[in-house]
Design a protein around this motif. Structure first.
Motif, PDB file in Angstrom:
ATOM      1  N   GLY A   1     -45.704  15.731  31.803  1.00  0.00           N
ATOM      2  CA  GLY A   1     -45.281  15.686  30.414  1.00  0.00           C
ATOM      3  C   GLY A   1     -45.087  17.083  29.887  1.00  0.00           C
ATOM      4  O   GLY A   1     -45.600  18.053  30.456  1.00  0.00           O
ATOM      5  N   VAL A   2     -44.359  17.194  28.821  1.00  0.00           N
ATOM      6  CA  VAL A   2     -44.130  18.487  28.184  1.00  0.00           C
ATOM      7  C   VAL A   2     -44.878  18.462  26.858  1.00  0.00           C
ATOM      8  O   VAL A   2     -44.504  17.753  25.929  1.00  0.00           O
ATOM      9  CB  VAL A   2     -42.632  18.745  27.958  1.00  0.00           C
ATOM     10  CG1 VAL A   2     -42.421  20.093  27.276  1.00  0.00           C
ATOM     11  CG2 VAL A   2     -41.877  18.673  29.261  1.00  0.00           C
TER      12      VAL A   2
ATOM     13  N   ALA B   1     -33.611  18.016  16.228  1.00  0.00           N
ATOM     14  CA  ALA B   1     -33.880  16.574  16.240  1.00  0.00           C
ATOM     15  C   ALA B   1     -32.871  15.841  17.124  1.00  0.00           C
ATOM     16  O   ALA B   1     -33.220  14.885  17.832  1.00  0.00           O
ATOM     17  CB  ALA B   1     -33.849  16.022  14.820  1.00  0.00           C
ATOM     18  N   THR B   2     -31.636  16.282  17.111  1.00  0.00           N
ATOM     19  CA  THR B   2     -30.596  15.678  17.946  1.00  0.00           C
ATOM     20  C   THR B   2     -30.911  15.885  19.425  1.00  0.00           C
ATOM     21  O   THR B   2     -30.814  14.948  20.220  1.00  0.00           O
ATOM     22  CB  THR B   2     -29.213  16.278  17.605  1.00  0.00           C
ATOM     23  OG1 THR B   2     -28.937  16.009  16.223  1.00  0.00           O
ATOM     24  CG2 THR B   2     -28.119  15.704  18.472  1.00  0.00           C
ATOM     25  N   PHE B   3     -31.279  17.109  19.796  1.00  0.00           N
ATOM     26  CA  PHE B   3     -31.664  17.372  21.188  1.00  0.00           C
ATOM     27  C   PHE B   3     -32.785  16.441  21.610  1.00  0.00           C
ATOM     28  O   PHE B   3     -32.721  15.795  22.659  1.00  0.00           O
ATOM     29  CB  PHE B   3     -32.145  18.827  21.361  1.00  0.00           C
ATOM     30  CG  PHE B   3     -31.051  19.838  21.502  1.00  0.00           C
ATOM     31  CD1 PHE B   3     -30.297  19.895  22.662  1.00  0.00           C
ATOM     32  CD2 PHE B   3     -30.795  20.741  20.495  1.00  0.00           C
ATOM     33  CE1 PHE B   3     -29.292  20.846  22.815  1.00  0.00           C
ATOM     34  CE2 PHE B   3     -29.787  21.685  20.627  1.00  0.00           C
ATOM     35  CZ  PHE B   3     -29.038  21.740  21.789  1.00  0.00           C
ATOM     36  N   LEU B   4     -33.819  16.370  20.788  1.00  0.00           N
ATOM     37  CA  LEU B   4     -34.977  15.540  21.108  1.00  0.00           C
ATOM     38  C   LEU B   4     -34.582  14.071  21.251  1.00  0.00           C
ATOM     39  O   LEU B   4     -34.963  13.401  22.209  1.00  0.00           O
ATOM     40  CB  LEU B   4     -36.049  15.707  20.028  1.00  0.00           C
ATOM     41  CG  LEU B   4     -37.344  14.956  20.240  1.00  0.00           C
ATOM     42  CD1 LEU B   4     -38.026  15.400  21.527  1.00  0.00           C
ATOM     43  CD2 LEU B   4     -38.270  15.176  19.056  1.00  0.00           C
ATOM     44  N   GLU B   5     -33.810  13.566  20.313  1.00  0.00           N
ATOM     45  CA  GLU B   5     -33.387  12.168  20.352  1.00  0.00           C
ATOM     46  C   GLU B   5     -32.603  11.849  21.624  1.00  0.00           C
ATOM     47  O   GLU B   5     -32.888  10.867  22.322  1.00  0.00           O
ATOM     48  CB  GLU B   5     -32.523  11.864  19.117  1.00  0.00           C
ATOM     49  CG  GLU B   5     -31.967  10.458  19.090  1.00  0.00           C
ATOM     50  CD  GLU B   5     -30.995  10.257  17.938  1.00  0.00           C
ATOM     51  OE1 GLU B   5     -30.200   9.306  18.032  1.00  0.00           O
ATOM     52  OE2 GLU B   5     -31.010  11.032  16.960  1.00  0.00           O
TER      53      GLU B   5
ATOM     54  N   VAL C   1     -34.461   9.933  29.010  1.00  0.00           N
ATOM     55  CA  VAL C   1     -35.732   9.704  29.705  1.00  0.00           C
ATOM     56  C   VAL C   1     -36.076   8.214  29.717  1.00  0.00           C
ATOM     57  O   VAL C   1     -36.589   7.695  30.705  1.00  0.00           O
ATOM     58  CB  VAL C   1     -36.867  10.532  29.048  1.00  0.00           C
ATOM     59  CG1 VAL C   1     -38.236  10.114  29.551  1.00  0.00           C
ATOM     60  CG2 VAL C   1     -36.640  12.012  29.303  1.00  0.00           C
ATOM     61  N   LEU C   2     -35.769   7.519  28.651  1.00  0.00           N
ATOM     62  CA  LEU C   2     -36.058   6.089  28.566  1.00  0.00           C
ATOM     63  C   LEU C   2     -35.032   5.229  29.298  1.00  0.00           C
ATOM     64  O   LEU C   2     -35.178   4.018  29.373  1.00  0.00           O
ATOM     65  CB  LEU C   2     -36.129   5.655  27.093  1.00  0.00           C
ATOM     66  CG  LEU C   2     -37.304   6.230  26.297  1.00  0.00           C
ATOM     67  CD1 LEU C   2     -37.145   5.923  24.821  1.00  0.00           C
ATOM     68  CD2 LEU C   2     -38.621   5.688  26.823  1.00  0.00           C
ATOM     69  N   GLY C   3     -33.997   5.869  29.818  1.00  0.00           N
ATOM     70  CA  GLY C   3     -32.984   5.127  30.569  1.00  0.00           C
ATOM     71  C   GLY C   3     -31.960   4.429  29.700  1.00  0.00           C
ATOM     72  O   GLY C   3     -31.176   3.607  30.190  1.00  0.00           O
ATOM     73  N   ARG C   4     -31.928   4.734  28.436  1.00  0.00           N
ATOM     74  CA  ARG C   4     -30.952   4.102  27.534  1.00  0.00           C
ATOM     75  C   ARG C   4     -29.603   4.806  27.569  1.00  0.00           C
ATOM     76  O   ARG C   4     -28.609   4.271  27.106  1.00  0.00           O
ATOM     77  CB  ARG C   4     -31.498   4.069  26.116  1.00  0.00           C
ATOM     78  CG  ARG C   4     -32.719   3.167  26.030  1.00  0.00           C
ATOM     79  CD  ARG C   4     -33.196   2.988  24.626  1.00  0.00           C
ATOM     80  NE  ARG C   4     -34.390   2.160  24.641  1.00  0.00           N
ATOM     81  CZ  ARG C   4     -35.322   2.217  23.727  1.00  0.00           C
ATOM     82  NH1 ARG C   4     -35.204   3.044  22.716  1.00  0.00           N
ATOM     83  NH2 ARG C   4     -36.371   1.444  23.809  1.00  0.00           N
ATOM     84  N   LYS C   5     -29.610   6.037  28.115  1.00  0.00           N
ATOM     85  CA  LYS C   5     -28.380   6.792  28.336  1.00  0.00           C
ATOM     86  C   LYS C   5     -28.555   7.523  29.653  1.00  0.00           C
ATOM     87  O   LYS C   5     -29.670   7.874  30.031  1.00  0.00           O
ATOM     88  CB  LYS C   5     -28.137   7.837  27.236  1.00  0.00           C
ATOM     89  CG  LYS C   5     -27.626   7.305  25.930  1.00  0.00           C
ATOM     90  CD  LYS C   5     -27.223   8.454  25.023  1.00  0.00           C
ATOM     91  CE  LYS C   5     -26.573   7.910  23.754  1.00  0.00           C
ATOM     92  NZ  LYS C   5     -26.115   9.014  22.889  1.00  0.00           N
TER      93      LYS C   5
ATOM     94  N   ALA D   1     -26.141  11.700  27.574  1.00  0.00           N
ATOM     95  CA  ALA D   1     -26.983  12.378  26.590  1.00  0.00           C
ATOM     96  C   ALA D   1     -26.495  13.798  26.329  1.00  0.00           C
ATOM     97  O   ALA D   1     -26.397  14.229  25.177  1.00  0.00           O
ATOM     98  CB  ALA D   1     -28.436  12.388  27.054  1.00  0.00           C
ATOM     99  N   VAL D   2     -26.155  14.516  27.393  1.00  0.00           N
ATOM    100  CA  VAL D   2     -25.661  15.886  27.230  1.00  0.00           C
ATOM    101  C   VAL D   2     -24.337  15.888  26.475  1.00  0.00           C
ATOM    102  O   VAL D   2     -24.124  16.713  25.572  1.00  0.00           O
ATOM    103  CB  VAL D   2     -25.542  16.602  28.593  1.00  0.00           C
ATOM    104  CG1 VAL D   2     -24.789  17.913  28.457  1.00  0.00           C
ATOM    105  CG2 VAL D   2     -26.924  16.836  29.189  1.00  0.00           C
ATOM    106  N   ALA D   3     -23.472  14.969  26.802  1.00  0.00           N
ATOM    107  CA  ALA D   3     -22.184  14.882  26.095  1.00  0.00           C
ATOM    108  C   ALA D   3     -22.408  14.600  24.610  1.00  0.00           C
ATOM    109  O   ALA D   3     -21.750  15.193  23.747  1.00  0.00           O
ATOM    110  CB  ALA D   3     -21.309  13.807  26.722  1.00  0.00           C
TER     111      ALA D   3
END
Length: 172
Positions: free
Chosen positions: A13-14, A139-143, A149-153, A158-160
């Motif tokens: 974890g970070v 906040a955008t980076f984190l989201e 990480v959750l596999g939703r993207k 996510a990077v795009a």
């Protein structure tokens, strides 16, 4: 994340170094004393073997222009930001707010992470350069990272999304 690490549901974890004591608390952790901290390794793909720079944030205090007792306010700021007070806060579990805290031999000897934390902070960088929408960009980076990480993207999606969303926030 803290609970997952304490229970062994996550292997990595970070988190801030200040979470070390909580992660290894025998009353809360299934693996007290076995959870370690480390600096991020550098990337072999980066030119010159550049090491990873930890991202840090900072705090600040100010005396308001309409303060009724500017001298007292300034004396408070000087006191709470002094080496002695920040050393005491670090001993009580707050992450050191002065790099010089690590130079205190007694403090460093009492803190299992002092050596790795000092080495990490020596290469640290601020979270973002200042611009009006920096907090929203963070906040955008984190989201987006969490969605990946959750596999939703996918990481690529996510990077795009980060590029598109943060570019719109950047000053002209």
């Amino acid at each position: 994340m803290v609970t997952w690490l304490q229970q062994g549901s996550a292997a990595f974890g970070v988190l801030p170094f200040a979470r070390f004591a909580q992660l290894n608390n025998p009353e809360q952790s299934t693996f007290p004393g076995k959870i370690k901290a480390m600096a991020f390794p550098g990337s072999k793909a980066l030119s010159g073997g550049a090491e990873m720079a930890a991202v840090v944030e900072s705090w600040a205090m100010a005396v308001p222009a309409n303060s009724t007792d500017k001298e007292l306010s300034w004396s408070f700021i000087k006191a709470v930001s002094s080496k002695a007070v920040t050393l005491g806060a670090a001993r009580n579990g707050n992450g050191p707010v002065r790099v010089s805290t690590y130079a205190d031999a007694e403090f460093s000897a009492s803190q299992p992470l002092a050596k790795v934390e000092a080495a990490t902070l020596a290469k640290a960088r601020p979270a973002f350069p200042a611009f009006p929408e920096a907090v929203r960009a963070q906040a955008t980076f984190l989201e987006e990272v969490q969605l990946a990480v959750l596999g939703r993207k996918s990481p690529q999606e996510a990077v795009a999304a980060i590029v598109e969303r943060v570019t719109a926030l950047m000053p002209d």
